[in-house]
Enzyme design. Structure first.
Site, PDB file in Angstrom:
ATOM      1  CD  GLN A   1       8.861  -4.623  11.984  1.00 16.73           C
ATOM      2  OE1 GLN A   1       8.343  -5.605  11.997  1.00 16.73           O
ATOM      3  NE2 GLN A   1       8.840  -4.009  10.779  1.00 16.73           N
TER       4      GLN A   1
ATOM      5  NE  ARG B   1      -1.805  -8.723  10.792  1.00 16.93           N
ATOM      6  CZ  ARG B   1      -0.319  -8.836  11.228  1.00 16.93           C
ATOM      7  NH1 ARG B   1       0.228  -7.621  11.109  1.00 16.93           N
ATOM      8  NH2 ARG B   1       0.221  -9.788  11.068  1.00 16.93           N
TER       9      ARG B   1
ATOM     10  CG  HIS C   1      -0.577  -0.341   2.521  1.00 15.63           C
ATOM     11  ND1 HIS C   1       0.646   0.848   3.008  1.00 15.63           N
ATOM     12  CD2 HIS C   1      -0.446  -1.373   3.437  1.00 15.63           C
ATOM     13  CE1 HIS C   1       1.041   0.063   4.003  1.00 15.63           C
ATOM     14  NE2 HIS C   1       0.573  -1.122   4.469  1.00 15.63           N
TER      15      HIS C   1
ATOM     16  CG  HIS D   1       4.307  -1.822   2.091  1.00 16.55           C
ATOM     17  ND1 HIS D   1       2.842  -2.142   1.917  1.00 16.55           N
ATOM     18  CD2 HIS D   1       4.802  -2.486   3.390  1.00 16.55           C
ATOM     19  CE1 HIS D   1       2.765  -2.857   2.826  1.00 16.55           C
ATOM     20  NE2 HIS D   1       3.588  -3.100   3.773  1.00 16.55           N
TER      21      HIS D   1
ATOM     22  CB  SER E   1      -2.254  -1.548   8.478  1.00 15.06           C
ATOM     23  OG  SER E   1      -2.057  -3.029   8.771  1.00 15.06           O
TER      24      SER E   1
HETATM   25  P1  AMP Z   1       4.907  -5.132   6.444  1.00 18.14           P
HETATM   26  O1  AMP Z   1       4.543  -5.439   5.091  1.00 18.14           O
HETATM   27  O2  AMP Z   1       3.813  -5.065   7.367  1.00 18.14           O
HETATM   28  O3  AMP Z   1       5.751  -6.055   7.124  1.00 18.14           O
HETATM   29  O4  AMP Z   1       5.641  -3.727   6.489  1.00 18.14           O
HETATM   30  C1  AMP Z   1       6.716  -3.522   5.645  1.00 18.14           C
HETATM   31  C2  AMP Z   1       7.481  -2.475   6.167  1.00 18.14           C
HETATM   32  O5  AMP Z   1       6.605  -1.194   5.662  1.00 18.14           O
HETATM   33  C3  AMP Z   1       7.652  -2.248   7.644  1.00 18.14           C
HETATM   34  O6  AMP Z   1       8.785  -1.244   7.550  1.00 18.14           O
HETATM   35  C4  AMP Z   1       6.474  -1.167   7.887  1.00 18.14           C
HETATM   36  O7  AMP Z   1       6.941  -0.486   9.250  1.00 18.14           O
HETATM   37  C5  AMP Z   1       6.348  -0.277   6.921  1.00 18.14           C
HETATM   38  N1  AMP Z   1       4.948  -0.058   6.967  1.00 18.14           N
HETATM   39  C6  AMP Z   1       3.671  -0.532   6.954  1.00 18.14           C
HETATM   40  N2  AMP Z   1       2.887   0.338   7.063  1.00 18.14           N
HETATM   41  C7  AMP Z   1       3.298   1.613   6.831  1.00 18.14           C
HETATM   42  C8  AMP Z   1       2.714   2.793   6.972  1.00 18.14           C
HETATM   43  N3  AMP Z   1       1.418   3.012   6.993  1.00 18.14           N
HETATM   44  N4  AMP Z   1       3.492   3.956   6.883  1.00 18.14           N
HETATM   45  C9  AMP Z   1       4.738   3.609   6.736  1.00 18.14           C
HETATM   46  N5  AMP Z   1       5.645   2.541   6.945  1.00 18.14           N
HETATM   47  C10 AMP Z   1       4.510   1.441   6.901  1.00 18.14           C
END
Ligand code: AMP
Length: 287
Positions: free
Chosen positions: A162, A196, A43, A46, A194
């Protein structure tokens, strides 16, 4: 009229030797390389990481790997969204150079027996409610960093604990990669993007922005050094009134150590994890 440039092709890298070969060739050409680790279902959050990476480095690799070891037995590993072709199309649009797409056997070959655990930082917040989660994250991210050996790796502040755990592990293990945090990307109503969020019903989606409103209210209340406990109690009640439950934690913590604070005297963060129906949401803001 000139048509807009067509999205560039995204190179698909399936294993460690393909990844290393590509990074080696870029380096030989004098190009810098950034890695953005993700679990896919991409999204705008990312994509913000990818854009930051593009400002810092000539080449950007996005890894997509739904890491089984960071999910607990009753968590959403099996139903986690997997939409690879949509992800690749988004990466092409934003101009990422490559997608690293390892399978589980590549990351965890038979006999795999090594785990990276980070003490201290993982003892509070999400640590106790997600046993094994941060060991899974620290291990997979350490592997991704060592596999790619980029100049820079980027992570979202959305997952603030994290981010700090990864910074600590990389520093402690002398992983020669700079780690950079990127501010959280939000919907217009404040809800942090997110993967999710797609689990939320219409009604839940309507209630979800309360989480950000509460974080901001707590941050404003404690900014001047007032005791954190009353603001946290009020915030927790507001979340419950909006339909959240259980609220796993709502905390004001030191931005570096993540230790809970009774009063804010330096850089601090307000952090929350709460269920909305079956969906677990986390978020945080700076004080
Ligand atoms: P994930 O796919 O949820 O493991 O996230 C991958 C990366 O994207 C991680 O470093 C997350 O912290 C970052 N991320 C996820 N959602 C957001 C957001 N809304 N804003 C900025 N970074 C994000």
């Amino acid at each position: 009229m000139t048509p807009p440039p067509s999205p560039s092709a995204v190179l698909r890298l399936g294993d460690v030797s393909a990844l290393r070969g590509r990074v080696r060739d870029w380096r030989r050409a004098g190009e810098t390389v950034a890695l953005v680790p993700t679990m896919g279902a991409l999204h705008e959050g990312h994509l913000a990481l990818v854009r930051h990476a593009q400002e810092r480095c000539r080449r950007v690799i996005v890894s997509i790997f739904v890491n089984p070891t960071q999910f607990g037995p009753n968590e959403d590993f099996s139903r986690y969204p997997r939409v690879l072709e949509d992800d690749i199309a988004l990466l092409a649009e934003v101009g990422a150079d490559a997608a690293y797409l390892p399978d589980v056997a590549t990351m965890y070959p038979p006999g795999f027996a090594t785990t990276v655990t980070v003490a201290g930082l993982t003892e509070g917040l999400c640590g106790p409610v997600r046993p094994g989660h941060f060991a899974g994250v620290a291990t997979v991210v350490t592997k991704l960093l060592l596999q790619a050996l980029p100049d820079l790796a980027l992570f979202g502040e959305k997952d603030f604990q994290q981010l700090q755990v990864i910074r600590r592990a990389a520093r402690d293990l002398d992983v020669p990669v700079a780690i950079e945090g990127v501010p959280t990307v939000r919907e217009a109503d404040g809800l942090a993007l997110s993967s999710r969020n797609r689990y939320l019903s219409t009604e839940e989606r309507h209630a979800a922005p309360t989480i950000h409103a509460v974080l901001q209210r707590v941050a404003a209340a404690v900014r001047g050094g007032a005791a954190t406990a009353p603001a946290l109690a009020e915030g927790r009640a507001a979340l419950e009134a909006a339909g959240f439950g259980p609220v796993q934690y709502l905390s004001v913590a030191d931005a570096e150590s993540l230790a809970p604070l009774e009063r804010v005297e330096g850089p601090a963060r307000v952090l929350v994890a709460a269920y909305l129906g079956r969906t677990r949401l986390i978020d945080n803001v700076a004080v």
